[in-house]
Design a protein around this motif. Structure first.
Motif, PDB file in Angstrom:
ATOM      1  N   LYS A 100     -47.256 -13.078  72.322  1.00 15.59           N
ATOM      2  CA  LYS A 100     -47.922 -14.368  72.492  1.00 15.59           C
ATOM      3  C   LYS A 100     -47.963 -15.197  71.213  1.00 15.59           C
ATOM      4  CE  LYS A 100     -51.635 -12.333  74.225  1.00 15.59           C
ATOM      5  NZ  LYS A 100     -52.996 -12.158  74.792  1.00 15.59           N
ATOM      6  N   GLY A 101     -47.116 -14.865  70.231  1.00 16.78           N
ATOM      7  CA  GLY A 101     -47.115 -15.624  68.990  1.00 16.78           C
ATOM      8  C   GLY A 101     -46.334 -14.912  67.898  1.00 16.78           C
ATOM      9  N   ILE A 102     -46.620 -15.307  66.667  1.00 15.79           N
ATOM     10  CA  ILE A 102     -45.918 -14.728  65.516  1.00 15.79           C
ATOM     11  C   ILE A 102     -46.914 -14.382  64.411  1.00 15.79           C
ATOM     12  CG2 ILE A 102     -43.786 -16.000  65.974  1.00 15.79           C
ATOM     13  CD1 ILE A 102     -44.520 -17.823  63.565  1.00 15.79           C
ATOM     14  N   LEU A 103     -46.479 -13.499  63.537  1.00 12.47           N
ATOM     15  CA  LEU A 103     -47.169 -13.212  62.279  1.00 12.47           C
ATOM     16  C   LEU A 103     -46.241 -13.634  61.153  1.00 12.47           C
ATOM     17  CD1 LEU A 103     -48.664  -9.647  62.849  1.00 12.47           C
ATOM     18  CD2 LEU A 103     -49.944 -11.723  62.376  1.00 12.47           C
ATOM     19  N   VAL A 104     -46.742 -14.452  60.247  1.00 14.03           N
ATOM     20  CA  VAL A 104     -45.988 -14.814  59.054  1.00 14.03           C
ATOM     21  C   VAL A 104     -46.557 -13.962  57.930  1.00 14.03           C
ATOM     22  CG1 VAL A 104     -45.379 -16.641  57.434  1.00 14.03           C
ATOM     23  CG2 VAL A 104     -45.616 -17.174  59.868  1.00 14.03           C
TER      24      VAL A 104
ATOM     25  N   LEU B 197     -48.171 -23.153  67.460  1.00 11.62           N
ATOM     26  CA  LEU B 197     -46.982 -23.121  66.596  1.00 11.62           C
ATOM     27  C   LEU B 197     -46.132 -24.384  66.729  1.00 11.62           C
ATOM     28  CD1 LEU B 197     -45.000 -21.499  64.750  1.00 11.62           C
ATOM     29  CD2 LEU B 197     -43.995 -20.612  66.861  1.00 11.62           C
ATOM     30  N   HIS B 198     -45.779 -24.948  65.581  1.00  7.78           N
ATOM     31  CA  HIS B 198     -44.828 -26.056  65.514  1.00  7.78           C
ATOM     32  C   HIS B 198     -43.803 -25.697  64.446  1.00  7.78           C
ATOM     33  CE1 HIS B 198     -47.324 -28.627  68.015  1.00  7.78           C
ATOM     34  NE2 HIS B 198     -48.349 -28.145  67.333  1.00  7.78           N
ATOM     35  N   THR B 199     -42.527 -25.840  64.765  1.00  6.13           N
ATOM     36  CA  THR B 199     -41.468 -25.541  63.801  1.00  6.13           C
ATOM     37  C   THR B 199     -40.643 -26.798  63.565  1.00  6.13           C
ATOM     38  OG1 THR B 199     -39.940 -24.809  65.526  1.00  6.13           O
ATOM     39  CG2 THR B 199     -41.312 -23.120  64.494  1.00  6.13           C
TER      40      THR B 199
ATOM     41  N   LYS C 227     -34.006 -17.188  68.207  1.00 11.62           N
ATOM     42  CA  LYS C 227     -34.751 -16.339  69.143  1.00 11.62           C
ATOM     43  C   LYS C 227     -36.223 -16.744  69.169  1.00 11.62           C
ATOM     44  CE  LYS C 227     -34.225 -12.049  68.236  1.00 11.62           C
ATOM     45  NZ  LYS C 227     -34.287 -10.642  67.860  1.00 11.62           N
ATOM     46  N   LEU C 228     -36.798 -17.001  68.009  1.00  6.05           N
ATOM     47  CA  LEU C 228     -38.189 -17.441  67.892  1.00  6.05           C
ATOM     48  C   LEU C 228     -38.401 -18.742  68.670  1.00  6.05           C
ATOM     49  CD1 LEU C 228     -41.061 -17.755  66.614  1.00  6.05           C
ATOM     50  CD2 LEU C 228     -39.924 -18.638  64.597  1.00  6.05           C
ATOM     51  N   ILE C 229     -37.526 -19.693  68.486  1.00  7.91           N
ATOM     52  CA  ILE C 229     -37.647 -20.989  69.171  1.00  7.91           C
ATOM     53  C   ILE C 229     -37.490 -20.812  70.676  1.00  7.91           C
ATOM     54  CG2 ILE C 229     -36.545 -23.253  69.437  1.00  7.91           C
ATOM     55  CD1 ILE C 229     -36.046 -23.066  66.316  1.00  7.91           C
ATOM     56  N   ASP C 230     -36.562 -19.956  71.102  1.00 16.10           N
ATOM     57  CA  ASP C 230     -36.395 -19.678  72.538  1.00 16.10           C
ATOM     58  C   ASP C 230     -37.662 -19.069  73.140  1.00 16.10           C
ATOM     59  OD1 ASP C 230     -33.821 -20.657  72.496  1.00 16.10           O
ATOM     60  OD2 ASP C 230     -32.858 -18.682  72.445  1.00 16.10           O
ATOM     61  N   LEU C 231     -38.285 -18.130  72.427  1.00 18.23           N
ATOM     62  CA  LEU C 231     -39.525 -17.509  72.917  1.00 18.23           C
ATOM     63  C   LEU C 231     -40.658 -18.529  73.012  1.00 18.23           C
ATOM     64  CD1 LEU C 231     -39.406 -14.094  71.032  1.00 18.23           C
ATOM     65  CD2 LEU C 231     -39.223 -14.450  73.490  1.00 18.23           C
ATOM     66  N   LYS C 232     -40.730 -19.435  72.048  1.00 25.43           N
ATOM     67  CA  LYS C 232     -41.747 -20.498  72.078  1.00 25.43           C
ATOM     68  C   LYS C 232     -41.524 -21.400  73.290  1.00 25.43           C
ATOM     69  CE  LYS C 232     -44.375 -24.001  70.349  1.00 25.43           C
ATOM     70  NZ  LYS C 232     -45.618 -24.215  71.035  1.00 25.43           N
ATOM     71  N   ILE C 233     -40.285 -21.750  73.565  1.00 29.44           N
ATOM     72  CA  ILE C 233     -39.957 -22.593  74.720  1.00 29.44           C
ATOM     73  C   ILE C 233     -40.326 -21.874  76.013  1.00 29.44           C
ATOM     74  CG2 ILE C 233     -38.031 -23.593  76.039  1.00 29.44           C
ATOM     75  CD1 ILE C 233     -36.741 -24.207  73.238  1.00 29.44           C
ATOM     76  N   GLU C 234     -39.976 -20.585  76.116  1.00 34.54           N
ATOM     77  CA  GLU C 234     -40.324 -19.794  77.317  1.00 34.54           C
ATOM     78  C   GLU C 234     -41.834 -19.740  77.508  1.00 34.54           C
ATOM     79  OE1 GLU C 234     -38.555 -18.351  79.891  1.00 34.54           O
ATOM     80  OE2 GLU C 234     -37.016 -19.606  78.985  1.00 34.54           O
ATOM     81  N   PHE C 235     -42.568 -19.560  76.419  1.00 34.84           N
ATOM     82  CA  PHE C 235     -44.026 -19.516  76.499  1.00 34.84           C
ATOM     83  C   PHE C 235     -44.564 -20.862  76.989  1.00 34.84           C
ATOM     84  CE2 PHE C 235     -48.263 -20.175  74.800  1.00 34.84           C
ATOM     85  CZ  PHE C 235     -48.906 -19.011  75.186  1.00 34.84           C
ATOM     86  N   ASP C 236     -44.043 -21.955  76.442  1.00 28.55           N
ATOM     87  CA  ASP C 236     -44.528 -23.288  76.808  1.00 28.55           C
ATOM     88  C   ASP C 236     -44.220 -23.652  78.256  1.00 28.55           C
ATOM     89  OD1 ASP C 236     -45.557 -23.623  74.283  1.00 28.55           O
ATOM     90  OD2 ASP C 236     -43.954 -24.948  73.578  1.00 28.55           O
ATOM     91  N   LYS C 237     -43.161 -23.077  78.835  1.00 31.67           N
ATOM     92  CA  LYS C 237     -42.779 -23.394  80.213  1.00 31.67           C
ATOM     93  C   LYS C 237     -43.883 -23.069  81.214  1.00 31.67           C
ATOM     94  CE  LYS C 237     -37.771 -23.154  80.080  1.00 31.67           C
ATOM     95  NZ  LYS C 237     -36.591 -22.359  80.441  1.00 31.67           N
ATOM     96  N   GLN C 238     -44.689 -22.059  80.931  1.00 32.10           N
ATOM     97  CA  GLN C 238     -45.744 -21.688  81.866  1.00 32.10           C
ATOM     98  C   GLN C 238     -46.821 -22.767  81.970  1.00 32.10           C
ATOM     99  OE1 GLN C 238     -48.192 -18.276  80.662  1.00 32.10           O
ATOM    100  NE2 GLN C 238     -47.370 -18.534  78.600  1.00 32.10           N
ATOM    101  N   PHE C 239     -46.803 -23.723  81.041  1.00 36.13           N
ATOM    102  CA  PHE C 239     -47.787 -24.803  81.054  1.00 36.13           C
ATOM    103  C   PHE C 239     -47.191 -26.137  81.473  1.00 36.13           C
ATOM    104  CE2 PHE C 239     -49.130 -21.694  77.855  1.00 36.13           C
ATOM    105  CZ  PHE C 239     -50.312 -21.283  78.463  1.00 36.13           C
TER     106      PHE C 239
END
Length: 143
Positions: A69-73, A91-93, A125-137
């Motif tokens: 559900k996110g990332i650790l930097v 998250l914004h990149t 891959k990170l950006i793809d996961l963020k997009i997939e997460f956002d799709k649910q909304f």
């Protein structure tokens, strides 16, 4: 939120797990092609993170860990490690002169060099996961 994770920090682990989900199991991580970036050089940080940077002319390194559900930097300062938890919804990149991560009023910008280029697949891959997460909304307002 940022925590000192140099040594085992059960409080931070519990918060990270609650906010970002559990660490990816080893075999699933292999199937995904890894869940951690290689290290990258930190070029600049927001004012809130200046205290986590080396004060002398040492190079500051960081890397990114994917969670469900996110990332650790992870930011390295000498022998210490600090970890910044960012849920996908915050998250914004940005692809600037390097690669920037913004959330919670702070940012980390990674330098555009060979180390960043080595992480190109990981960042995609990170950006793809963020997009997939956002799709649910996503809402369809056309009806």
């Amino acid at each position: 939120m940022i925590y000192n994770t140099t040594h085992n920090n059960k409080e931070a682990d519990a918060i990270f797990e609650d906010l970002l989900g559990r660490k990816t199991p080893f075999l699933r991580s292999i199937k995904l092609g890894g869940t951690g970036s290689k290290r990258m050089i930190i070029d600049e940080v927001g004012n809130g993170f200046k205290k986590y940077m080396n004060t002398v002319s040492d190079i500051n390194y960081g890397n990114i860990e994917l969670r469900p559900k996110g990332i650790l930097v992870h930011i390295n300062k000498g022998l210490k490690t600090f970890s910044w938890a960012i849920p996908f919804y915050q998250l914004h990149t940005y692809k600037t002169s390097g690669f920037s991560i913004y959330a919670q009023g702070n940012f980390v910008r990674f330098k555009n060099n060979k180390l960043l280029k080595e992480n190109k697949k990981f960042i995609a891959k990170l950006i793809d996961l963020k997009i997939e997460f956002d799709k649910q909304f996503d809402f369809d307002f056309t009806h």
